[in-house]
Motif scaffolding. Structure first.
Motif, PDB file in Angstrom:
ATOM      1  N   CYS A 171       0.832  -1.205   0.000  1.00 53.29           N
ATOM      2  CA  CYS A 171       0.000   0.000   0.000  1.00 53.29           C
ATOM      3  C   CYS A 171       0.866   1.254   0.000  1.00 53.29           C
ATOM      4  O   CYS A 171       0.617   2.198  -0.761  1.00 53.29           O
ATOM      5  CB  CYS A 171      -0.930  -0.021   1.212  1.00 53.29           C
ATOM      6  SG  CYS A 171      -1.884   1.487   1.470  1.00 53.29           S
TER       7      CYS A 171
ATOM      8  N   LYS B  30       0.539   5.720  -0.962  1.00 55.58           N
ATOM      9  CA  LYS B  30      -0.299   6.087   0.168  1.00 55.58           C
ATOM     10  C   LYS B  30       0.556   6.250   1.424  1.00 55.58           C
ATOM     11  O   LYS B  30       1.663   5.722   1.525  1.00 55.58           O
ATOM     12  CB  LYS B  30      -1.388   5.037   0.393  1.00 55.58           C
ATOM     13  CG  LYS B  30      -2.274   4.794  -0.828  1.00 55.58           C
ATOM     14  CD  LYS B  30      -2.953   6.081  -1.295  1.00 55.58           C
ATOM     15  CE  LYS B  30      -3.819   5.859  -2.509  1.00 55.58           C
ATOM     16  NZ  LYS B  30      -4.485   7.102  -2.972  1.00 55.58           N
TER      17      LYS B  30
ATOM     18  N   PHE C  24      -6.379   0.014   1.556  1.00 56.73           N
ATOM     19  CA  PHE C  24      -6.864   0.348   0.213  1.00 56.73           C
ATOM     20  C   PHE C  24      -7.258  -0.897  -0.603  1.00 56.73           C
ATOM     21  O   PHE C  24      -7.333  -0.826  -1.822  1.00 56.73           O
ATOM     22  CB  PHE C  24      -5.839   1.184  -0.555  1.00 56.73           C
ATOM     23  CG  PHE C  24      -5.841   2.630  -0.152  1.00 56.73           C
ATOM     24  CD1 PHE C  24      -6.489   3.582  -0.916  1.00 56.73           C
ATOM     25  CD2 PHE C  24      -5.215   3.039   1.008  1.00 56.73           C
ATOM     26  CE1 PHE C  24      -6.503   4.907  -0.537  1.00 56.73           C
ATOM     27  CE2 PHE C  24      -5.222   4.355   1.401  1.00 56.73           C
ATOM     28  CZ  PHE C  24      -5.871   5.303   0.613  1.00 56.73           C
TER      29      PHE C  24
ATOM     30  N   THR D 134     -11.265  -0.627   5.385  1.00 56.93           N
ATOM     31  CA  THR D 134     -10.502  -0.175   4.215  1.00 56.93           C
ATOM     32  C   THR D 134      -9.360  -1.124   3.884  1.00 56.93           C
ATOM     33  O   THR D 134      -8.945  -1.208   2.725  1.00 56.93           O
ATOM     34  CB  THR D 134      -9.950   1.230   4.458  1.00 56.93           C
ATOM     35  OG1 THR D 134      -9.112   1.213   5.626  1.00 56.93           O
ATOM     36  CG2 THR D 134     -11.076   2.231   4.674  1.00 56.93           C
TER      37      THR D 134
ATOM     38  N   PHE E 177     -12.352   2.964  -0.052  1.00 53.55           N
ATOM     39  CA  PHE E 177     -10.943   2.588  -0.084  1.00 53.55           C
ATOM     40  C   PHE E 177     -10.139   3.408   0.918  1.00 53.55           C
ATOM     41  O   PHE E 177      -9.206   2.910   1.521  1.00 53.55           O
ATOM     42  CB  PHE E 177     -10.372   2.810  -1.488  1.00 53.55           C
ATOM     43  CG  PHE E 177     -10.794   1.771  -2.492  1.00 53.55           C
ATOM     44  CD1 PHE E 177      -9.893   0.822  -2.945  1.00 53.55           C
ATOM     45  CD2 PHE E 177     -12.085   1.739  -2.986  1.00 53.55           C
ATOM     46  CE1 PHE E 177     -10.264  -0.140  -3.863  1.00 53.55           C
ATOM     47  CE2 PHE E 177     -12.472   0.786  -3.910  1.00 53.55           C
ATOM     48  CZ  PHE E 177     -11.564  -0.167  -4.351  1.00 53.55           C
ATOM     49  N   GLU E 178     -10.482   4.661   1.066  1.00 58.48           N
ATOM     50  CA  GLU E 178      -9.689   5.596   1.876  1.00 58.48           C
ATOM     51  C   GLU E 178     -10.412   5.906   3.170  1.00 58.48           C
ATOM     52  O   GLU E 178     -11.648   6.006   3.199  1.00 58.48           O
ATOM     53  CB  GLU E 178      -9.444   6.877   1.079  1.00 58.48           C
ATOM     54  CG  GLU E 178      -8.433   7.819   1.703  1.00 58.48           C
ATOM     55  CD  GLU E 178      -8.083   8.977   0.789  1.00 58.48           C
ATOM     56  OE1 GLU E 178      -7.514   9.957   1.284  1.00 58.48           O
ATOM     57  OE2 GLU E 178      -8.397   8.898  -0.409  1.00 58.48           O
TER      58      GLU E 178
END
Length: 824
Positions: A103, A108, A136, A133, A169-170
């Motif tokens: 990730c 990120k 992600f 999440t 996702f976030e």
């Protein structure tokens, strides 16, 4: 403006270090002040430390029968007994290290690459459906309620399934979900970049999992806020109407052709039995309709166009037709903080959904209603009449109906409401609603109490009866950097949550109002101040007891002086800046009467005056309290004259003396500590035999407090995107002079997310690097090392400062264009 300190080239400007350290200590003082709040009205409170370091609480799920509250957090799910908050259990659900590394490799942040639990819903079979999440890569799991553990596979690993389309996702992305009959309906992003948006049926039989069309006429960069499942009453449903799911969000309007993006609040509706079309709209909604929500103050023409939260309330329990939706709104065009609350009934929304569709002529001249509308009517839910015509399923709808539905999801009419209250200087984030009935003689009236959470950790209570709204309480619950992101009302109690804390306090009853003056404000709820007991109680001896404001005012010792205060003589000198105080007890606005050629600036209801010859004179604060048609109440009056200012004047105080002395102590510590570090650094350099540098240094516009931009997808806009520098402290909060809420994050305030509004405070380091050429940097290498050692002795508290530039707002309202090139 930074002042340079010359004498030895290459030395850091001393003033900059003094100001920086003073700023850090000042922010620490603010965090300490926010922590030292009065919790007299709070039954109990727990924080992340009480949960073993768990933080970032984002989701509430209440079991009404057992009173158990389930909280979704970062890498954990927590169960709390609301009867005793000390009884709690925890499930850890974290991300494996390899997925976390992958990730981070995708760009990120380390903080984002955790598992933030954003969805908790009961499945009805003794399990909870939980989605996070998961760095992600959204994943969902099953929680066994009886054992409070995650279901596992034979190899001992957690049983998981994909959470794509079910969970964002976030961590900070806007999101809404609701469980309807064991089937999950969600409004979320459906890709890693956060550029695709879906309202979908996310679980159930595979052939019935349908979603919205990928078209900007359906969804245009939406920010989802809330959802609600409205189930028809089986006993009182003669037409056989289908159950419906409603979604509330803000999106960029495509029906307006402007040079800037105009945000519009919407309500969308889909039907529970919709399974898509046969050819057109395959695996897509055939009943998706949306309409604009209008929250407008008719007196001023001010319109609030950004939706922050929605609370669903049945005014008559058991009657779904009595459902009302209470929404918190802000304005895209206002420079100052301002919030409004509007309410919409289900009947009004249904009427608009049954009205004309919005369309556009191809000649690009004007909007018009399409003609003709095919039959059966596009977008309607299944009922007995449609089934009698042979349309037992959406699969049997003709193509002309589905084509029309695909091209016309937007309704012509809007759902219009007038604000219940408008409040300046406050940004409300969450709300809950309780209803009560008050007897006034032989007349019974309905009263509404709004429980409003702010982005500064405060809970406000506002009573609304008819057109009158009265502010009853302002309770600071958490740190000013902890926005309230959850309010849940359960058995006369309010459970209020922030990303780091949970508080429980009473939600109803006159005993909440502990002073005579506040009890008088709650008279519309039937409360009366009992002089003998010294407490606020429900009026029972007489039907109209406690409802006469003149009697209550005399009991509280205010009488006519409440709206007729004496004028305070205030001697001032030219060039001085004076803050004139005005206590705003009602959410209704206050305004000032002042000399015509004054130099003033508003701070909420207070007024800052820069003293000049022209600004001398009388200043009067008038607040609307009794009602729209009643004269305003005169809350404060001052007369400014030239002379030596009195240090004992209450109007010149910025707070109590101890508060000011505390800040002065921190300020002088902020001056003394860097000086000591500076002296130690010079002494060490002298001991090492380092000589001074004689060459001069030209520094290139350094920024000691740069903003830290967090990588975010286009859909995860932060509420901090329009903050400005801080200057004022009130009720444990920091207020921006420009009207926006400025936030300072001290060393105890990090990684704060709020699930409903996208608020995100990310850790950031203070950049102390200089932009020097190679020769200058080589000459200062030894000094940099010594200064770094000195700063390290100050601790690791240089984290959490975040500052963003205020965006320039060019418009208060936006004119509509005459033409739109594309058809909706």
């Amino acid at each position: 403006m930074w002042l340079s300190c010359s004498g030895r080239s290459g030395m850091r400007p001393l003033t900059e270090l003094l100001l920086l350290a003073g700023l850090l200590l000042f922010s620490s003082a603010l965090c300490a002040r926010a922590a030292a709040i009065n919790h007299g009205a709070v039954s109990s409170m727990v924080s992340g430390r009480d949960f073993g370091g768990v933080a970032n609480f984002s989701t509430f799920l209440m079991d009404q029968s057992s009173g158990m509250l389930y909280l979704g957090a970062r890498d954990a799910i927590v169960a709390v007994d609301t009867a005793n908050l000390s009884k709690r259990r925890k499930i850890e659900w974290s991300v494996p290290e390899d997925k976390r590394t992958a990730c981070v490799g995708k760009g990120k942040t380390v903080a984002d690459c955790n598992n933030y639990i954003r969805l908790l819903e009961f499945l009805g079979d003794g399990r909870i459906y939980a989605c996070g999440t998961y760095a992600f890569e959204p994943q969902c799991a099953f929680v066994n309620i009886s054992t409070f553990s995650l279901e596992t596979l034979e190899d001992g690993s957690v049983r998981m399934e994909t959470g794509k389309g079910k969970c964002p996702f976030e961590p900070s992305q806007h999101y809404a979900a609701v469980m309807a009959g064991g089937i999950l309906y969600t409004a979320a992003t459906s890709n890693f970049l956060g550029t695709q948006f879906d309202i979908s049926r996310a679980t159930g039989p595979e052939q019935e999992r349908i979603r919205t069309e990928q078209s900007i006429t359906w969804l245009s960069d939406p920010e989802f806020v809330s959802s609600a499942f409205i189930q028809e009453d089986a006993k009182n449903n003669p037409t056989g109407e289908d159950d419906k799911i409603y979604f509330f969000f803000t999106e960029v309007a495509k029906e307006y052709d402007l040079y800037t993006k105009v945000k519009v609040p919407r309500v969308a509706r889909v039907c529970k039995s919709d399974i898509g079309g046969m050819k057109t709209l395959q695996r897509r909604w055939t009943t998706f309709l949306k309409a604009q929500l209008v929250c407008e103050d008719r007196a001023s023409g001010q319109r609030f166009n950004v939706l922050n939260d929605v609370f669903t309330k049945q005014h008559h329990p058991g009657d779904p037709s009595s459902t009302h939706f209470y929404g918190i709104f802000t304005s895209q065009w206002e420079r100052e903080e301002i919030s409004a609350v509007c309410v919409y009934s289900l009947k009004e929304i249904s009427k608009v959904m049954d009205g004309p569709f919005k369309d556009l002529k191809k000649s690009c001249e004007t909007w018009m209603n399409p003609d003709p509308v095919p039959l059966p009517r596009p977008g309607q839910c299944l009922n007995n009449a449609l089934k009698a015509e042979g349309f037992e399923s959406s699969l049997k709808l003709p193509d002309k109906v589905l084509t029309f539905m695909r091209d016309h999801p937007l309704m012509e009419d809007s759902v219009v409401s007038v604000p219940l209250l408008i409040r300046s200087g406050v940004t409300y984030t969450k709300l809950g609603v309780t209803l009560t009935t008050v007897s006034n003689g032989n007349i019974r009236q309905n009263a509404t109490v709004l429980h409003l959470g702010t982005d500064r950790g405060e809970l406000h209570r506002v009573a609304v009866m008819g057109q009158n709204a009265t502010l009853l309480q302002e309770l600071p619950l958490f740190h000013a950097t902890e926005p309230i992101n959850n309010i849940l009302l359960h058995k006369d109690e309010a459970l209020v949550g922030s990303p780091l804390s949970l508080a429980k306090l009473p939600a109803e009853g006159c005993s909440l109002y502990t002073t005579c003056e506040v009890c008088a404000q709650a008279r519309m709820l039937g409360c009366v101040w009992k002089q003998k007991e010294g407490a606020c109680d429900l009026a029972v001896s007489e039907p109209d007891e406690g409802l006469k404001p003149e009697d209550l005012d005399s009991q509280c010792g205010s009488g006519e002086d409440r709206c007729s205060p004496a004028t305070t003589e205030l001697p001032v000198v030219e060039g001085l800046r004076v803050l004139l105080s005005c206590v705003q007890v009602s959410p209704r606005p206050c305004h000032w009467q002042h000399p015509p050629h004054r130099h003033t600036r508003r701070h909420h209801s207070d007024l800052e005056v820069r003293v000049t010859q022209e600004s001398l004179g009388t200043y009067v604060c008038l607040c609307e309290e009794a009602g729209r048609d009643q004269p305003p109440c005169r809350r404060a009056a001052y007369h400014l004259t030239l002379g030596e200012p009195s240090t004992s004047s209450s109007a010149a105080r910025m707070g109590n003396r101890q508060f000011v002395v505390g800040y002065l102590v921190f300020f002088f510590l902020g001056l003394a500590l860097p000086c000591s570090v500076f002296y130690i650094t010079r002494w060490r350099r002298g001991k090492r035999g380092g000589g001074g540098h004689s060459s001069s240094t030209s520094e290139k516009g350094r920024d000691l407090l740069p903003s830290s931009d967090t990588p975010q997808s286009p859909s995860s806009a932060s509420l901090l995107s329009e903050s400005v520098t801080f200057t004022e402290k009130r009720n444990g909060t920091l207020n921006g002079h420009g009207g926006h809420g400025g936030h300072i994050v001290g060393h105890n305030c990090t990684h704060i997310y709020s699930n409903s509004n996208g608020l995100k405070l990310q850790e950031s380091a203070v950049n102390l690097a200089e932009e020097l050429d190679g020769q200058e940097r080589a000459g200062l290498e030894e000094e940099e090392e010594g200064l770094g050692e000195g700063l390290n002795e100050m601790g690791d508290g240089l984290v959490g400062l975040e500052e963003e530039l205020a965006k320039l707002h060019m418009l208060r309202g936006a004119p509509l264009a005459q033409c739109e090139e594309s058809s909706i």
